[in-house]
Design an enzyme around this catalytic site. Structure first.
Site, PDB file in Angstrom:
ATOM      1  N   ASP A  57      27.710  37.439  36.131  1.00  0.00           N
ATOM      2  CA  ASP A  57      28.736  36.616  36.767  1.00  0.00           C
ATOM      3  C   ASP A  57      28.156  35.780  37.916  1.00  0.00           C
ATOM      4  OD1 ASP A  57      29.951  38.699  35.279  1.00  0.00           O
ATOM      5  OD2 ASP A  57      31.788  38.533  36.443  1.00  0.00           O
ATOM      6  N   HIS A  59      30.568  33.111  39.397  1.00  0.00           N
ATOM      7  CA  HIS A  59      31.844  32.939  40.104  1.00  0.00           C
ATOM      8  C   HIS A  59      31.807  31.892  41.213  1.00  0.00           C
ATOM      9  CE1 HIS A  59      34.476  35.709  38.101  1.00  0.00           C
ATOM     10  NE2 HIS A  59      33.620  36.712  38.216  1.00  0.00           N
ATOM     11  N   ASP A  85      31.585  33.783  33.196  1.00  0.00           N
ATOM     12  CA  ASP A  85      32.229  33.808  34.511  1.00  0.00           C
ATOM     13  C   ASP A  85      31.486  32.923  35.507  1.00  0.00           C
ATOM     14  OD1 ASP A  85      34.210  35.410  33.525  1.00  0.00           O
ATOM     15  OD2 ASP A  85      34.020  36.978  35.036  1.00  0.00           O
ATOM     16  N   ASP A  88      35.869  30.407  39.419  1.00  0.00           N
ATOM     17  CA  ASP A  88      36.831  31.252  40.151  1.00  0.00           C
ATOM     18  C   ASP A  88      36.152  32.046  41.266  1.00  0.00           C
ATOM     19  OD1 ASP A  88      39.011  30.387  38.702  1.00  0.00           O
ATOM     20  OD2 ASP A  88      38.962  32.070  37.292  1.00  0.00           O
ATOM     21  N   ARG A  89      36.970  32.402  42.252  1.00  0.00           N
ATOM     22  CA  ARG A  89      36.569  33.226  43.393  1.00  0.00           C
ATOM     23  C   ARG A  89      35.731  32.454  44.425  1.00  0.00           C
ATOM     24  NH1 ARG A  89      40.029  37.482  42.424  1.00  0.00           N
ATOM     25  NH2 ARG A  89      39.514  38.571  40.511  1.00  0.00           N
ATOM     26  N   ASN A 117      35.549  36.071  30.621  1.00  0.00           N
ATOM     27  CA  ASN A 117      37.012  36.124  30.616  1.00  0.00           C
ATOM     28  C   ASN A 117      37.640  35.096  31.563  1.00  0.00           C
ATOM     29  OD1 ASN A 117      35.974  37.977  32.708  1.00  0.00           O
ATOM     30  ND2 ASN A 117      38.130  38.439  33.097  1.00  0.00           N
ATOM     31  N   HIS A 118      36.860  34.602  32.524  1.00  0.00           N
ATOM     32  CA  HIS A 118      37.389  33.565  33.415  1.00  0.00           C
ATOM     33  C   HIS A 118      37.251  32.163  32.837  1.00  0.00           C
ATOM     34  CE1 HIS A 118      38.515  35.609  37.268  1.00  0.00           C
ATOM     35  NE2 HIS A 118      37.889  36.584  36.640  1.00  0.00           N
ATOM     36  N   HIS A 167      29.777  39.099  27.518  1.00  0.00           N
ATOM     37  CA  HIS A 167      30.348  39.206  28.857  1.00  0.00           C
ATOM     38  C   HIS A 167      30.936  40.593  29.132  1.00  0.00           C
ATOM     39  CE1 HIS A 167      31.992  38.006  32.664  1.00  0.00           C
ATOM     40  NE2 HIS A 167      33.161  38.516  32.307  1.00  0.00           N
ATOM     41  N   ARG A 215      42.275  47.426  33.247  1.00  0.00           N
ATOM     42  CA  ARG A 215      42.384  45.995  33.540  1.00  0.00           C
ATOM     43  C   ARG A 215      43.621  45.375  32.901  1.00  0.00           C
ATOM     44  NH1 ARG A 215      37.426  43.481  35.174  1.00  0.00           N
ATOM     45  NH2 ARG A 215      35.553  44.754  34.904  1.00  0.00           N
ATOM     46  N   HIS A 242      30.521  41.175  33.892  1.00  0.00           N
ATOM     47  CA  HIS A 242      31.952  41.493  33.993  1.00  0.00           C
ATOM     48  C   HIS A 242      32.342  42.471  35.094  1.00  0.00           C
ATOM     49  CE1 HIS A 242      36.004  41.501  32.528  1.00  0.00           C
ATOM     50  NE2 HIS A 242      35.969  42.678  31.955  1.00  0.00           N
TER      51      HIS A 242
END
Length: 310
Positions: A57, A59, A85, A88-89, A117-118, A167, A215, A242
């Site tokens: 990740d 991010h 990923d 995001d974040r 997944n993002h 991922h 999750r 992940h």
């Protein structure tokens, strides 16, 4: 085959992005069209040759992405496999995914990029990417261009037919690699089913078999599940991302599964190290750990970190 003019223009864009300066909306649209064209020709399970450096990740932590190239080696001298990923974040998802896309177009045979997944509209509209795109471009057009490409990102990769990379994790609906090859990936990530599981599942160290994931998507899978999957598919290891792990990487299931997390000090406050995994010509694994990049210019914003990390 790209013309010299196209390559020169792409190199200028990469140089600009390396300075954390975003492309124009028109440039984003053109870049997304090029990378989508490349990804549309790639299978669900991308064959990857060793040696290669595997990343987890990111991010949106742009300066930590640059740190990867400092410690892992610059392109085109180093082959890279990113396990999703990208957005995001963090504060620089736009520049992060733009640079990764540009590098994929420039060095398509040396860069493999998978879906996380993002890389899904339902998720990145909530966790920062949509808002960042709107803030930097004044509309949602760039976000639409990026997320249209996300549909085409491959689901997994296979290093030298022995290391299975993805991922999330394994799925009770998938017994063989060949079954992944038949999935239709050109869609939003479903809320359940095999494609969802590949992007959402996690290894469970202390419990055998399958269990519902806390999750809310995917499953947890025990050491017995990993052992059978590797044996049946003649594989050596599963590499995945992940999950936040404090040392940057973490071995599970008697070292048959390794989690790689490449966003140090996740959310700018978790205090974790990050890592990348080098796979050499002999299929030996070397883990390089690193701290957050020093020359970051992130704004000093206190952001509440959710108890549960997607």
């Amino acid at each position: 085959m790209r013309t010299r003019s196209e390559i020169s223009n792409l190199d200028k864009q990469i140089e600009q992005l390396m300075k954390c300066k975003p492309l124009t909306e028109t440039e984003v649209k053109a870049l997304c069209e090029k990378v989508r064209e490349i990804l549309s020709q790639e299978p669900n399970v991308v064959p990857v040759k060793k040696p290669v450096t595997v990343c987890g990740d990111i991010h949106g932590q742009f300066y930590d992405l640059l740190e990867i190239f400092e410690i892992g080696g610059k392109l085109p001298d180093t082959n890279y496999l990113f396990m999703g990923d990208y957005v995001d974040r963090g504060y620089h998802s736009v520049e992060t995914v733009s640079l990764i896309f540009a590098l994929k177009v420039r060095y398509k045979d040396r860069v493999t990029i998978l879906r996380g997944n993002h890389e899904n509209r339902d998720i990145n509209k909530i966790y920062g990417f949509y808002d960042e795109c709107f803030r930097k471009y004044g509309n949602e057009n760039a976000w639409k261009h990026f997320t249209d490409v996300f549909f085409y990102l491959p689901l997994s990769a296979l290093i030298d037919d022995q290391v299975f990379c993805l991922h999330g994790g394994l799925s009770p609906s998938i017994a063989s690699i060949d079954e992944i090859r038949t999935l239709n990936r050109i869609q939003d990530v479903p809320r359940d089913g095999p494609m969802c599981d590949l992007l959402w599942s996690d290894p469970e160290e202390n419990k055998a078999g399958w269990d519902v994931s806390p999750r809310g998507a995917g499953y947890t899978f025990g050491p017995d599940v990993t052992s059978k999957f590797l044996h049946d598919n003649k594989l050596k290891k599963v590499a995945r991302a992940h999950q936040l792990v404090m040392d940057g990487y973490n071995q599970n299931h008697e070292s048959r599964v390794v989690t790689i997390f490449s966003a140090p000090n996740y959310c700018y406050r978790c205090g974790n190290q990050a890592a990348i995994m080098e796979v050499d010509d002999n299929l030996e694994f070397n883990y390089l750990q690193y701290e957050p990049a020093q020359d970051r210019d992130e704004p000093h914003i206190t952001r509440r970190v959710p108890n549960y990390f997607l």
